[in-house]
Design a protein around this motif. Structure first.
Motif: not given
Ligand code: HAM
Length: 422
Positions: A113, A281-282, A122, A115, A130, A303, A120, A305, A263, A258
């Motif tokens: 991404r 964190i997740a 990246k 960003e 999962v 979800f 924390g 993490a 969702y 979110r």
């Molecule tokens: P998300 O909240 O975008 O959800 O990302 C999940 C986790 O990835 C975050 O809680 C964080 O720990 C980590 N994360 C996200 N962006 C960054 C970043 N730029 N740098 C470091 N860590 C990061 C999803 O991605 C969904 N696909 C989750 C999901 C699965 N929902 C349903 N199934």
């Protein structure tokens, strides 16, 4: 150090002493998820761009600002995956999901991404995620959340806050959208430019804005949970009841939606205080994902993490310190003949799981002993012409600096015994 050898901003090199911790986390995930009958699915890190556009949502920050999208030599628009769910659904749908069938998969790997890099946050980060796909029931959502908490506890995290909400379904949307529109129109003059645009394009997305001035208004906005239809509220209460049954503590976060638009119903996030602003964190939830070529959207819950954030949290709990790679034995050779013998001995020992380093170039005893001490080995095994003639090797305990001779015919067995006894 020259800038040209550094990784590009927002990406990192993960060295062996750190990757040991990554492996521990990945192994714990595998162990826990397999007890819930999840198997690993590995998909490409590149997908056709429309796989993400359709599922994540046009108005999300990910699609608007963060995707690494490029045109390949064949003129196709491709994107480095910004998250794992869309690719998993594409792969599962490609194989076909029979009516009423349930698929349980997990994944682990890099996501991308664009960003602004920060602690924390990246540009290339790593997720363990999962997806439980094909069926819908609040108990499935409850079990999914329970599995996330089980995994986080398994790796040693304790100070966790689980935030929970429901976004309802299409029938809830109109009522909620109207209430949100009414509230934010009153305050829009003091909100950011993105929120002004979102007011007209997708008012829900305002709830996910991170700008401080906007957050103050968002925190007083109508509670989504209070506006749900009785059916959606009932679904949500069943999710909560499943968590109560399993003694999992949670906080209702009535404005949590979110950052992704796929969702429906349950959404959740786990926060770890003390790792800075990026403390989620997740996160995950139930979703309906429509993909190009699919008649019906695919339903599931899941979800992900972020491994980097898990490591920051573990460091806070004084767990998961980096560990250098060490060995059990260091074989020292004085002379060519001894080195040849060491090659054979090392081969025998390694095949029994003993971690061995040996000197591979001709050096003096002192220099080899220095390397042995540096390697973290418990024993150094010294052989030279004299020892070979006598039919022995000298085994030096590097912790106590005591040494003794071991006959060569029992050398391998004796070393294996010593290294296997704790
Ligand atoms: P998300 O909240 O975008 O959800 O990302 C999940 C986790 O990835 C975050 O809680 C964080 O720990 C980590 N994360 C996200 N962006 C960054 C970043 N730029 N740098 C470091 N860590 C990061 C999803 O991605 C969904 N696909 C989750 C999901 C699965 N929902 C349903 N199934």
């Amino acid at each position: 150090m020259s800038k040209r050898t550094e990784p590009i901003p927002g990406t990192s090199d993960i060295f062996p002493e750190e990757s040991i911790l990554w492996q521990e986390i990945e192994t714990a995930a595998q162990r826990v998820f397999s007890t819930y009958a999840y198997g690993e699915l590995r998909t490409p890190i590149m997908e056709r761009t429309d796989v993400f556009l359709r599922s994540i949502g046009d108005e999300t920050d990910i699609v608007q600002k963060e995707m690494y999208t490029f045109t390949d030599r064949g003129g196709r628009s491709l994107t480095l995956r910004p998250e794992g769910t869309a690719g998993m659904i594409r792969a599962l749908a490609n194989r076909g999901i029979a009516q009423g069938e349930e698929k349980r998969v997990y994944y682990c790997g890099p996501m991308f991404r664009g960003e602004r890099p920060a602690a924390g946050r990246k540009r290339q980060f790593h997720q363990i995620g999962v997806e439980c796909v094909g069926r819908q029931a609040p108990e499935i959502d409850g079990e999914n959340i329970a599995m996330l908490m089980h995994f986080l506890q398994e790796i040693g995290l304790r100070k966790l806050r689980l935030l929970l909400n429901s976004r309802g379904v299409a029938a809830d949307r109109e009522i909620i959208s109207k209430a949100l529109y009414a509230w934010f129109s009153q305050h829009i003059d003091s909100m950011c430019d993105d929120c002004r645009r979102r007011l007209e394009t997708n008012v829900w997305r305002i709830l996910d804005c991170k700008v401080d001035e906007c957050r103050e208004i968002i925190d007083r906005a109508p509670s989504i949970t209070d506006l749900l239809t009785p059916e959606s509220r009932d679904y949500f209460q069943h999710v909560c009841r499943t968590l109560d049954l399993l003694h999992i503590e949670y906080e209702i976060a009535p404005r949590l939606i979110r950052g992704l638009d796929y969702y429906v119903h349950t959404v959740f996030e786990v926060v770890y205080e003390g790792i800075g602003a990026q403390n989620s964190i997740a996160g995950g939830g139930r979703y309906e994902i429509g993909l190009p070529g699919l008649k019906e959207p695919v339903r599931g819950v899941g979800f992900a993490a972020g491994i980097e954030r898990l490591l920051l949290s573990l460091a806070q709990e004084k767990k998961g310190e980096t560990k250098p790679i060490t060995v059990d034995l260091y074989l020292i050779a004085l002379g060519e003949k001894a080195m040849q013998e060491n090659f054979e001995l090392a081969d025998k020992l390694r095949r029994q799981g003993i971690r061995v380093l040996m000197t591979l170039e001709s050096r003096g005893l002192k220099s080899q002993l220095r390397s042995a001490n540096k390697s973290g080995a418990h024993y150094a095994v010294i052989s030279g012409d004299t020892e070979l003639e006598k039919g022995v090797a000298v085994c030096r305990d590097l912790q106590t600096s005591t040494q003794e001779e071991i006959p060569r015919e029992t050398l391998a067995t004796e070393l294996i015994r010593r290294c296997s006894t704790p």
